[in-house]
Design a protein around this motif. Structure first.
Motif, short mmCIF file in Angstrom:
data_model
loop_
_atom_site.label_atom_id
_atom_site.label_comp_id
_atom_site.label_asym_id
_atom_site.label_seq_id
_atom_site.Cartn_x
_atom_site.Cartn_y
_atom_site.Cartn_z
N ASP A 172 0.84 -1.20 0.00
CA ASP A 172 0.00 0.00 0.00
C ASP A 172 0.88 1.25 0.00
OD1 ASP A 172 -1.75 2.09 0.53
OD2 ASP A 172 -2.66 1.14 2.28
N PRO A 173 0.90 1.99 -1.13
CA PRO A 173 1.74 3.19 -1.21
C PRO A 173 1.38 4.30 -0.22
CG PRO A 173 1.05 2.50 -3.40
CD PRO A 173 0.28 1.67 -2.40
N VAL A 186 3.96 3.97 5.31
CA VAL A 186 5.41 4.11 5.45
C VAL A 186 5.87 3.28 6.63
CG1 VAL A 186 5.56 6.40 4.40
CG2 VAL A 186 5.27 6.19 6.86
N VAL A 187 7.10 2.80 6.56
CA VAL A 187 7.71 2.05 7.65
C VAL A 187 8.89 2.85 8.15
CG1 VAL A 187 8.97 -0.04 8.26
CG2 VAL A 187 6.98 -0.20 6.81
N ALA A 188 9.01 2.97 9.46
CA ALA A 188 10.14 3.66 10.07
C ALA A 188 10.89 2.69 10.97
CB ALA A 188 9.65 4.85 10.88
N ARG A 190 2.80 3.15 9.53
CA ARG A 190 1.63 4.00 9.67
C ARG A 190 1.16 4.44 8.28
NH1 ARG A 190 3.06 9.42 8.99
NH2 ARG A 190 5.30 9.77 9.09
N LYS A 191 -0.07 4.86 8.23
CA LYS A 191 -0.65 5.38 7.00
C LYS A 191 -0.38 6.87 6.94
CE LYS A 191 -4.80 4.14 4.50
NZ LYS A 191 -4.50 2.92 3.84
N VAL A 192 -0.03 7.39 5.78
CA VAL A 192 0.23 8.83 5.64
C VAL A 192 -0.86 9.50 4.85
CG1 VAL A 192 2.70 8.80 5.94
CG2 VAL A 192 1.74 8.42 3.69
#
Length: 99
Positions: free
Chosen positions: A82-83, A86-88, A97-99
């Motif tokens: 899912d674009p 993001v992964v930190a 989390r979703k941005v």
């Protein structure tokens, strides 16, 4: 062990849409077998659509990070293809989390 790019200020791991061996598109981490050169890193940022004027567009803010195969796979699982996610990776902890 694979290498990826980590944005130092945020801990974000670089991911983008790529093509697998069957030419199918997927969203996942950009991985290298050896630490990427600065030219490879600049190309990766451009391929991910991150421009120099973007907040994360400064090449010097990105550093190669070596993770285990398992950690790389878990990061891709957390992305869920899912674009908008993001992964930190900060202090040995991986979050998504979703941005």
């Amino acid at each position: 062990m694979p290498y990826m790019m980590r944005h130092s200020p945020t801990g974000t791991l670089l991911a983008c849409v790529q093509r697998n061996g069957y030419k199918l598109a997927y969203y996942g981490l950009l991985l290298w077998d050896e630490p990427p050169s600065s030219a490879q890193m600049a190309e990766a940022l451009a391929g991910a659509g991150i421009e120099r004027a973007d907040p994360a567009g400064q090449l010097e803010d990105w550093l190669p990070l070596e993770l285990t195969e398992h950690e790389a796979k878990m990061a891709n699982v957390k992305l869920r293809n899912d674009p908008s996610r993001v992964v930190a990776y900060r202090d040995g902890v991986m979050t998504a989390r979703k941005v």
